[in-house]
Design an enzyme around this catalytic site. Structure first.
Site, PDB file in Angstrom:
ATOM      1  N   PRO A  17      53.644 -13.834  63.088  1.00 19.81           N
ATOM      2  CA  PRO A  17      53.192 -13.533  64.666  1.00 19.81           C
ATOM      3  C   PRO A  17      53.169 -11.978  64.617  1.00 19.81           C
ATOM      4  O   PRO A  17      53.381 -11.141  63.642  1.00 19.81           O
ATOM      5  CB  PRO A  17      54.737 -14.050  65.127  1.00 19.81           C
ATOM      6  CG  PRO A  17      55.583 -14.015  64.042  1.00 19.81           C
ATOM      7  CD  PRO A  17      54.869 -14.055  62.739  1.00 19.81           C
ATOM      8  N   CYS A  18      52.789 -11.356  65.857  1.00 23.61           N
ATOM      9  CA  CYS A  18      52.962 -10.020  66.396  1.00 23.61           C
ATOM     10  C   CYS A  18      54.031  -9.306  65.913  1.00 23.61           C
ATOM     11  O   CYS A  18      55.121  -9.849  65.923  1.00 23.61           O
ATOM     12  CB  CYS A  18      52.770  -9.854  67.796  1.00 23.61           C
ATOM     13  SG  CYS A  18      52.550  -8.393  68.479  1.00 23.61           S
ATOM     14  N   PRO A  19      53.937  -8.036  65.314  1.00 25.37           N
ATOM     15  CA  PRO A  19      52.885  -7.301  64.990  1.00 25.37           C
ATOM     16  C   PRO A  19      52.295  -7.616  63.719  1.00 25.37           C
ATOM     17  O   PRO A  19      51.075  -6.677  63.358  1.00 25.37           O
ATOM     18  CB  PRO A  19      53.533  -6.072  65.278  1.00 25.37           C
ATOM     19  CG  PRO A  19      54.834  -6.024  64.635  1.00 25.37           C
ATOM     20  CD  PRO A  19      55.163  -7.437  64.859  1.00 25.37           C
TER      21      PRO A  19
END
Lengths: 80, 181
Positions: A17-19
């Site tokens: 997932p982000c980042p």
């Protein structure tokens, strides 16, 4: 753009997932020469918005986004 | 002819003065909060900014300071107040809590396990990433002194230095983005 893109390196970032997708891409793109192309595989829904922003800000070129299945493929040409 | 040369000189000096007013491609952050979620957000933005090609400086002050303590390090020579603060404040990333829904630590534990399940990077991992990406960290000297922290109890981080408010302001003045977290 239907012609085949020659990929010099693939970054498999599925499940991250982000980042992480942009962090790993900013790293990974340095492993190819300027003018070469990387293919990034991401399952992060935020990536669809993030990769165009990242390529614009970092000065690289997003050649193509392939959103056919769960995994989105981004083709990015290293320009800097 | 001489007049034109003088005008060119004048223009040149005006342009260089304008250049100095354009901020760098830099982001300056104040990490005031000591909450796990807020500091995690700060590190996500910091590392993301480096990936975007920006320079990043983070200033840790007040409740943000104890996050940078190393739980395995000890510092001697503290007075009674220093010892009290040292015991009451979190010793590094593993003791920090959520700003909301902490519920006596249960909420934080649930959030941590959820983050692990969803592959979201922990605060520890984000600090490591920040170091790899070259994020500069400054620690407020006044907070260190106030809370009785010693430099030898802080984490090993290659780009960590100690400063006061002027250092932050000088960097912030030259940054396109300034955040207070």
């Amino acid at each position: 753009m239907n012609e085949e893109i020659k990929v010099d390196k693939t970054l498999d970032l599925k499940g991250l997932p982000c980042p992480m997708p942009i962090l790993k891409t900013s790293r990974g793109i340095k492993e190819v020469e300027i003018g070469q192309v990387i293919e990034v595989l991401s399952t992060d829904p935020g990536s669809l918005a993030d990769f165009p922003s990242w390529t614009r800000s970092s000065g690289n070129e997003l050649l193509k986004t392939d959103q056919s299945g769960e995994v989105t493929k981004f083709y990015i040409k290293r320009l800097v | 002819m001489q007049n034109i040369e003088a005008q060119i000189e004048e223009l040149k000096s005006q342009i260089s003065a304008m250049d100095k007013k354009i901020p760098s491609n830099k982001i300056s952050m104040i990490v005031f909060s000591g909450d796990m979620d807020k500091v995690l957000a700060a590190f996500v933005i910091a590392t993301g900014a480096v990936a975007m090609g920006m320079e990043v400086v983070m200033f840790f002050t007040f409740w943000g300071t104890p996050i940078l303590r190393d739980k395995n390090k000890k510092a001697g020579g503290k007075d009674t107040m220093g010892k009290m603060f040292g015991a009451m404040l979190p010793k590094g990333t593993c003791e920090v809590k959520l700003s909301k829904m902490n519920m006596g630590g249960m909420g934080t534990a649930m959030m941590k396990s959820l983050m692990k399940k969803k592959n979201v990077a922990s605060l520890e991992q984000m600090i490591e990433m920040a170091q790899e990406f070259g994020v500069q960290i400054y620690v407020c000297e006044m907070s260190m002194d106030l809370m009785g922290f010693k430099r030898e109890e802080m984490i090993d981080y290659s780009q960590l230095s100690y400063c006061g408010v002027a250092t932050f302001l000088e960097q912030a003045k030259d940054s396109r983005i300034q955040l207070f977290i």
